[in-house]
Design an enzyme around this catalytic site. Structure first.
Site, PDB file in Angstrom:
ATOM      1  N   ASP A   9     -19.098  22.495  62.692  1.00 51.59           N
ATOM      2  CA  ASP A   9     -19.005  23.717  63.498  1.00 51.59           C
ATOM      3  C   ASP A   9     -18.452  23.331  64.864  1.00 51.59           C
ATOM      4  OD1 ASP A   9     -19.517  26.430  64.382  1.00 51.59           O
ATOM      5  OD2 ASP A   9     -21.231  25.645  65.482  1.00 51.59           O
ATOM      6  N   SER A  10     -18.134  24.355  65.651  1.00 41.91           N
ATOM      7  CA  SER A  10     -17.671  24.108  67.012  1.00 41.91           C
ATOM      8  C   SER A  10     -18.793  23.559  67.898  1.00 41.91           C
ATOM      9  CB  SER A  10     -17.144  25.413  67.607  1.00 41.91           C
ATOM     10  OG  SER A  10     -18.145  26.410  67.534  1.00 41.91           O
TER      11      SER A  10
ATOM     12  N   TYR B 219     -14.792  27.845  70.074  1.00 45.12           N
ATOM     13  CA  TYR B 219     -13.554  28.043  69.326  1.00 45.12           C
ATOM     14  C   TYR B 219     -13.152  29.523  69.339  1.00 45.12           C
ATOM     15  CZ  TYR B 219     -13.779  23.414  66.976  1.00 45.12           C
ATOM     16  OH  TYR B 219     -13.783  22.077  66.675  1.00 45.12           O
ATOM     17  N   GLY B 220     -14.127  30.371  69.572  1.00 46.94           N
ATOM     18  CA  GLY B 220     -13.956  31.819  69.382  1.00 46.94           C
ATOM     19  C   GLY B 220     -12.882  32.460  70.227  1.00 46.94           C
TER      20      GLY B 220
ATOM     21  N   CYS C 139     -18.410  27.469  60.498  1.00 48.25           N
ATOM     22  CA  CYS C 139     -17.999  28.160  61.721  1.00 48.25           C
ATOM     23  C   CYS C 139     -17.087  29.285  61.263  1.00 48.25           C
ATOM     24  CB  CYS C 139     -17.245  27.179  62.614  1.00 48.25           C
ATOM     25  SG  CYS C 139     -16.448  27.951  64.037  1.00 48.25           S
TER      26      CYS C 139
ATOM     27  N   THR D 192     -15.015  31.160  63.003  1.00 44.97           N
ATOM     28  CA  THR D 192     -13.672  31.123  63.586  1.00 44.97           C
ATOM     29  C   THR D 192     -12.821  30.066  62.882  1.00 44.97           C
ATOM     30  OG1 THR D 192     -14.730  31.701  65.686  1.00 44.97           O
ATOM     31  CG2 THR D 192     -12.428  31.050  65.774  1.00 44.97           C
TER      32      THR D 192
ATOM     33  N   GLU E 221     -27.114  30.702  73.038  1.00 44.31           N
ATOM     34  CA  GLU E 221     -27.231  29.306  73.487  1.00 44.31           C
ATOM     35  C   GLU E 221     -28.202  29.156  74.644  1.00 44.31           C
ATOM     36  OE1 GLU E 221     -23.929  26.775  73.725  1.00 44.31           O
ATOM     37  OE2 GLU E 221     -23.265  27.290  71.702  1.00 44.31           O
TER      38      GLU E 221
ATOM     39  N   CYS F  31     -20.701  35.465  62.947  1.00 43.13           N
ATOM     40  CA  CYS F  31     -20.597  34.328  63.857  1.00 43.13           C
ATOM     41  C   CYS F  31     -21.878  33.529  63.680  1.00 43.13           C
ATOM     42  CB  CYS F  31     -20.466  34.837  65.292  1.00 43.13           C
ATOM     43  SG  CYS F  31     -20.668  33.546  66.531  1.00 43.13           S
TER      44      CYS F  31
ATOM     45  N   HIS G 273     -23.805  31.994  65.534  1.00 41.92           N
ATOM     46  CA  HIS G 273     -24.914  32.160  66.486  1.00 41.92           C
ATOM     47  C   HIS G 273     -25.725  33.428  66.255  1.00 41.92           C
ATOM     48  CE1 HIS G 273     -22.670  29.117  68.619  1.00 41.92           C
ATOM     49  NE2 HIS G 273     -23.572  29.056  69.580  1.00 41.92           N
TER      50      HIS G 273
HETATM   51  N1  DGL Z   1     -19.214  28.870  65.664  1.00 41.64           N
HETATM   52  C1  DGL Z   1     -18.416  29.962  66.170  1.00 41.64           C
HETATM   53  C2  DGL Z   1     -18.219  31.005  65.078  1.00 41.64           C
HETATM   54  O1  DGL Z   1     -18.975  31.114  64.138  1.00 41.64           O
HETATM   55  C3  DGL Z   1     -19.064  30.595  67.387  1.00 41.64           C
HETATM   56  C4  DGL Z   1     -19.018  29.747  68.624  1.00 41.64           C
HETATM   57  C5  DGL Z   1     -17.616  29.483  69.116  1.00 41.64           C
HETATM   58  O2  DGL Z   1     -16.954  30.417  69.635  1.00 41.64           O
HETATM   59  O3  DGL Z   1     -17.182  28.369  68.973  1.00 41.64           O
HETATM   60  O4  DGL Z   1     -17.262  31.733  65.118  1.00 41.64           O
END
Ligand code: DGL
Length: 273
Positions: free
Chosen positions: A12-13, A44-45, A75, A77, A154, A186, A188
């Site tokens: 994941d990011s 990454y979003g 992830c 994104t 977060e 997403c 989170h």
């Molecule tokens: N992990 C990213 C997602 O599921 C969210 C956090 C990010 O923007 O990197 O899209």
């Protein structure tokens, strides 16, 4: 030949993919997992497809050095932007989080109106709509980027008046359109599920792609004859965590999501891969 006792690679990011990791640990507890969180380059979003694909490719190269038997792009994104490319490049099975979430949403809706909330990148890729329409072209898909949810999650503001207020602003238009199913698109967002559920009301089914992805992964490993044969033993290092920065912070956050007692997360230079 792929070694069925090798670990699964999950990335994941940053910390978000731990919601997927948690489901994998729960649903296929005898598997070994190598997790990578790109904490140096998160989020990454709001990045471009090219950048997210480049980052994802580097991570896959790193996971390949750990001889993983399958890869989970945990992830949304990265799944939206890079999975199509990565599928062509790796020999082991690779899955993302978008398809499993889309499938369950189509199964869950009764009135044919599905909402998707996600990062700006995932929403602008329109990937959820594409997969949902492939399964049922008559379904209406209403998408909404909710960029502030990531920092709120977060910061640990999972149940907080500030999160309530922001969520109300984002979600009101989805309530007005009368969706009956909402994809938490997403990584989170499952952390603030309670808040989202409270605002959407009981009539709206929340779909958590993390849960569905772990189910899909298990099915895939079964089909490919890749489920681990033996139970992990003490000292086996069943779960290994790697990050690109701030390992202590990652460890603290990880321990608040996964009640496993994560003792270490190793920092690596991902740009080398
Ligand atoms: N992990 C990213 C997602 O599921 C969210 C956090 C990010 O923007 O990197 O899209």
């Amino acid at each position: 030949m792929i070694d069925r006792n090798a670990p699964i690679g999950v990335f994941d990011s940053g910390v978000g993919g731990l919601t997927v990791m948690k489901e994998i640990m729960h649903q296929i507890p005898s598997e070994k997992v190598v997790y990578f969180g790109d904490t140096a380059r998160v989020p990454y979003g709001n990045k471009s497809k090219e950048t997210v694909t480049k980052f994802s490719r580097q991570i896959v190269h790193f996971l390949q050095t750990r001889n993983v038997k399958a890869i989970v792009v945990a992830c949304n994104t990265a799944s939206a932007y890079a999975l199509d490319e990565l599928e062509k490049e790796v020999e082991v099975p690779i899955i993302g989080v978008v398809k499993p979430g889309a499938k369950v949403a189509v199964e869950a809706t009764r009135n044919g109106k599905i909402g998707v909330i996600a990062t700006e990148g995932t929403i602008s890729s329109a990937i959820y709509e594409r997969y949902i329409k492939e399964l049922n072209k008559n379904v209406n898909v209403i998408e909404k980027a909710c960029p502030l949810f990531v920092p709120l999650a977060e910061e640990g503001l999972w149940r907080d008046p500030v999160t309530d207020e922001i969520a109300r602003r984002y979600l009101t238009e989805l309530i007005d359109i009368d969706i009956d199913t909402l994809v938490l698109g997403c990584t989170h967002y499952p952390l603030i599920r309670e808040t989202v559920g409270k605002i959407m009301g009981e009539g709206v089914t929340l779909v958590n792609p993390a849960y569905e992805t772990a189910r899909e992964l298990k099915k895939l490993l079964e089909q490919e004859n890749l489920l681990r044969e033996k139970e992990p033993e003490l000292g086996d290092n069943q779960y290994q965590f790697f990050v690109s920065d701030a390992s202590e912070k990652f460890k603290r956050f990880a321990n608040s999501i996964i009640k496993y007692g994560i003792l270490s997360a190793k920092t690596i230079n991902i740009e080398e891969y």
